[in-house]
Motif scaffolding. Structure first.
Motif, mmCIF file in Angstrom:
data_model
loop_
_atom_site.group_PDB
_atom_site.id
_atom_site.type_symbol
_atom_site.label_atom_id
_atom_site.label_comp_id
_atom_site.label_asym_id
_atom_site.label_seq_id
_atom_site.Cartn_x
_atom_site.Cartn_y
_atom_site.Cartn_z
ATOM 1 N N GLN A 196 0.780 -1.143 0.073
ATOM 2 C CA GLN A 196 0.032 -0.040 -0.039
ATOM 3 C C GLN A 196 0.800 1.406 -0.026
ATOM 4 O O GLN A 196 0.498 2.153 -0.461
ATOM 5 N N THR A 197 2.031 1.025 0.395
ATOM 6 C CA THR A 197 2.837 2.463 0.530
ATOM 7 C C THR A 197 3.471 2.888 -0.849
ATOM 8 O O THR A 197 3.572 3.719 -1.351
ATOM 9 N N ALA A 198 3.704 1.488 -1.640
ATOM 10 C CA ALA A 198 4.206 1.405 -2.774
ATOM 11 C C ALA A 198 3.086 2.089 -3.755
ATOM 12 O O ALA A 198 3.439 3.088 -4.708
ATOM 13 N N VAL A 199 1.958 1.701 -3.765
ATOM 14 C CA VAL A 199 1.087 2.102 -4.286
ATOM 15 C C VAL A 199 0.372 3.580 -4.154
ATOM 16 O O VAL A 199 0.192 4.251 -5.233
ATOM 17 N N PHE A 200 0.516 4.041 -2.853
ATOM 18 C CA PHE A 200 0.335 5.460 -2.743
ATOM 19 C C PHE A 200 1.413 6.212 -3.110
ATOM 20 O O PHE A 200 1.107 7.248 -3.969
ATOM 21 N N GLY A 201 2.666 5.640 -3.329
ATOM 22 C CA GLY A 201 3.648 6.768 -3.739
ATOM 23 C C GLY A 201 3.738 6.778 -5.376
ATOM 24 O O GLY A 201 3.836 7.764 -5.749
ATOM 25 N N VAL A 202 3.348 5.696 -6.086
ATOM 26 C CA VAL A 202 3.406 5.622 -7.568
ATOM 27 C C VAL A 202 2.004 6.379 -7.843
ATOM 28 O O VAL A 202 1.932 7.339 -8.669
ATOM 29 N N ALA A 203 0.783 6.328 -7.228
ATOM 30 C CA ALA A 203 -0.116 7.063 -7.535
ATOM 31 C C ALA A 203 0.033 8.646 -7.223
ATOM 32 O O ALA A 203 -0.419 9.440 -8.325
ATOM 33 N N THR A 204 0.650 8.825 -6.188
ATOM 34 C CA THR A 204 0.962 10.465 -5.643
ATOM 35 C C THR A 204 1.809 10.949 -6.851
ATOM 36 O O THR A 204 1.359 12.014 -7.448
ATOM 37 N N GLU A 205 2.932 10.383 -7.372
ATOM 38 C CA GLU A 205 3.727 10.625 -8.323
ATOM 39 C C GLU A 205 3.139 11.005 -9.438
ATOM 40 O O GLU A 205 3.232 11.974 -10.110
ATOM 41 N N ALA A 206 2.191 9.840 -9.918
ATOM 42 C CA ALA A 206 1.496 10.070 -11.312
ATOM 43 C C ALA A 206 0.524 11.249 -11.186
ATOM 44 O O ALA A 206 0.648 11.987 -12.029
ATOM 45 N N ALA A 258 1.030 14.685 -13.562
ATOM 46 C CA ALA A 258 -0.130 15.035 -14.365
ATOM 47 C C ALA A 258 -0.706 16.546 -14.137
ATOM 48 O O ALA A 258 -1.028 17.121 -14.931
ATOM 49 N N LEU A 259 -0.744 16.766 -12.779
ATOM 50 C CA LEU A 259 -1.085 18.166 -12.334
ATOM 51 C C LEU A 259 -0.116 19.148 -12.875
ATOM 52 O O LEU A 259 -0.314 20.197 -13.016
ATOM 53 N N ALA A 260 1.290 18.878 -12.569
ATOM 54 C CA ALA A 260 2.349 19.867 -12.933
ATOM 55 C C ALA A 260 2.607 19.892 -14.512
ATOM 56 O O ALA A 260 3.435 20.686 -14.764
#
Length: 142
Positions: free
Chosen positions: A124-134, A138-140
């Motif tokens: 779950q920390t890996a998924v959170f990290g990749v989703a947050t970075e993605a 996308a936002l930037a």
């Protein structure tokens, strides 16, 4: 902060798979942490609904704050591809939680967790990290 909130939203979807897979919420489930911390602070036992409400509040603050912190640290790895950057964020969150949980007595001792519970925390920390970075990418991106 928005990217962290989006990463938290993706994590919420993962929880719907995690708990049935384990057969129970793990010791680090937001509701269990909220119950332990807030009950101790208020010096009374929380109802299930109160623990659920506090868990929602904790998630609403925690994800965006992690996203904000990552936004500050992120330029140091600006040339890395998305997945390694996200995994680095996930690793940082995992390390933080491995220090914070025992320090705050937010969970049962980690040596009482099952191997599957440890594996799900890594996932779950890996998924959170990749989703947050993605999300941040996308936002930037103009």
């Amino acid at each position: 902060m928005v990217a962290g909130a989006l990463g938290g939203g993706v994590l919420r979807a993962l929880v719907s798979v995690r708990n049935p897979s384990l057969g129970h919420p793990p010791p680090y489930a937001a509701r269990r942490i909220a119950h332990r911390l807030v009950s101790r602070f208020l010096r009374r036992d929380l109802s299930k609904q109160e623990a659920k409400d506090w868990a929602w509040t904790m998630r609403a603050v925690y994800g965006p704050l992690l996203g904000l912190a990552w936004g500050v640290a992120r330029p140091s790895v600006a040339r890395w591809p998305l997945v390694p950057r996200g995994l680095l964020l996930g690793l940082g969150v995992l390390a933080f939680e491995h220090v914070a949980f025992p320090l705050l007595r937010a969970t049962a001792p980690m040596n009482t967790w099952t191997g599957e519970e440890h594996a799900w925390l890594v996932a779950q920390t890996a998924v959170f990290g990749v989703a947050t970075e993605a999300s941040l990418r996308a936002l930037a991106t103009p």
